[in-house]
Enzyme design. Structure first.
Site, short mmCIF file in Angstrom:
data_model
loop_
_atom_site.label_atom_id
_atom_site.label_comp_id
_atom_site.label_asym_id
_atom_site.label_seq_id
_atom_site.Cartn_x
_atom_site.Cartn_y
_atom_site.Cartn_z
CD GLU A 50 -3.09 1.03 0.47
OE1 GLU A 50 -2.87 1.73 -0.74
OE2 GLU A 50 -4.11 1.41 0.84
CG ASP A 51 -1.16 4.95 -1.37
OD1 ASP A 51 -1.67 4.27 -0.34
OD2 ASP A 51 -1.85 5.59 -2.41
CG ASP A 63 -5.75 8.23 6.85
OD1 ASP A 63 -4.75 9.25 7.30
OD2 ASP A 63 -6.88 8.61 6.47
NE ARG A 79 -3.94 7.65 -8.68
CZ ARG A 79 -4.39 7.03 -7.67
NH1 ARG A 79 -3.87 7.34 -6.71
NH2 ARG A 79 -5.93 7.59 -7.51
CG PHE A 91 -4.66 15.31 1.35
CD1 PHE A 91 -5.92 14.40 2.48
CD2 PHE A 91 -4.73 15.75 0.56
CE1 PHE A 91 -6.84 13.11 0.92
CE2 PHE A 91 -5.30 15.02 -0.68
CZ PHE A 91 -6.24 13.50 -0.43
P1 IMP Z 1 -6.98 4.10 5.36
O1 IMP Z 1 -6.44 3.71 5.94
O2 IMP Z 1 -8.48 2.53 5.26
O3 IMP Z 1 -7.86 5.06 5.93
O4 IMP Z 1 -6.89 4.52 3.73
C1 IMP Z 1 -5.63 4.50 3.58
C2 IMP Z 1 -5.63 5.57 1.86
O5 IMP Z 1 -6.91 6.85 2.05
C3 IMP Z 1 -4.79 5.46 1.50
O6 IMP Z 1 -4.03 3.81 1.04
C4 IMP Z 1 -5.16 6.68 0.40
O7 IMP Z 1 -5.44 6.21 -1.05
C5 IMP Z 1 -5.44 7.49 1.16
N1 IMP Z 1 -5.33 8.27 1.34
C6 IMP Z 1 -5.12 8.38 3.12
N2 IMP Z 1 -4.59 9.65 3.00
C7 IMP Z 1 -4.55 9.93 2.51
C8 IMP Z 1 -3.61 11.38 1.91
O8 IMP Z 1 -3.45 11.98 3.00
N3 IMP Z 1 -3.26 11.78 0.54
C9 IMP Z 1 -3.82 10.51 -0.22
N4 IMP Z 1 -4.65 10.05 -0.23
C10 IMP Z 1 -4.84 9.69 1.71
MG MG Z 2 -4.50 3.50 -1.33
#
Ligand code: IMP
Ligand code: MG
Length: 172
Positions: A95-96, A99, A161, A148
């Site tokens: 994953e990138d 969050d 991206r 963000f």
């Molecule tokens: P979570 O961990 O399910 O809340 O979501 C993670 C995903 O939300 C990441 O893989 C991103 O795709 C997106 N995301 C969360 N924070 C950011 C941010 O600061 N910028 C862009 N995408 C984000």
């Molecule tokens: Mg993602």
């Protein structure tokens, strides 16, 4: 848009090399499938695999989470599934950014029902302050504050991206 560099190319490269080394050490002699989480995970996955010098296979899964554009709802929908047989294989989800943790938590549970030998997680970026679920990130990257960010795979409304660094959006 006004942006500020938060994580440099050098920092990303150094951390990726470190994680690749750990992955190589841990999966030596095992059948490893790296599953990139699209779309954001594509750049990290591409950099990571080029630093791993053992045989691996690669697949992709695409997910979208219902909710507004900057907040994950945890209601994850698979929009493109993997297409290889992963029975008995070791899976590493790539994953990138983590969050809230809801996306990877959902995917980990999903892969745990598919008869894999193991399911682990790798993410190049981590916002620990935002976590909503208790999640072990086996290969955790660089911790960043609750801001963000875009670049290195991460988007805002589908754009940015391709920026080579991770940047904070200061003004839209
Ligand atoms: P979570 O961990 O399910 O809340 O979501 C993670 C995903 O939300 C990441 O893989 C991103 O795709 C997106 N995301 C969360 N924070 C950011 C941010 O600061 N910028 C862009 N995408 C984000
Ligand atoms: Mg993602």
């Amino acid at each position: 848009m006004k942006i500020r560099v938060l994580v440099t190319k050098e920092q990303l490269e150094e951390k990726t090399a470190e994680l690749a080394k750990a992955i190589e050490r841990d999966y030596k002699g095992k059948e490893l499938v790296l599953v990139g989480v699209l779309k954001g995970g594509f750049i990290f996955l591409a950099d990571l695999v080029r630093k791993i010098s053992m045989d691996v296979t690669i697949d992709f899964i695409s997910v979208s989470s219902y909710g507004d554009s900057t907040q994950s709802s945890g209601d994850v929908r698979i929009t493109k599934d993997i297409d290889s047989d992963i029975t008995g294989k070791h899976i590493l989800l790539v994953e990138d950014l983590i969050d809230t943790g809801l996306t990877l938590n959902y995917l980990k549970e999903l892969f745990n029902t598919k008869g894999c030998a193991s399911v682990k997680l790798a993410a190049i970026l981590d916002k620990p302050d935002r976590r909503k679920v208790d999640l072990t990130v086996d290969y955790a990257g660089i911790q960043i504050p609750d801001e963000f960010v875009v670049g290195y795979g991460l988007d805002w409304a589908g754009k940015y991206r391709n920026l080579p660094e991770v940047c904070v959006v200061e003004e839209i």
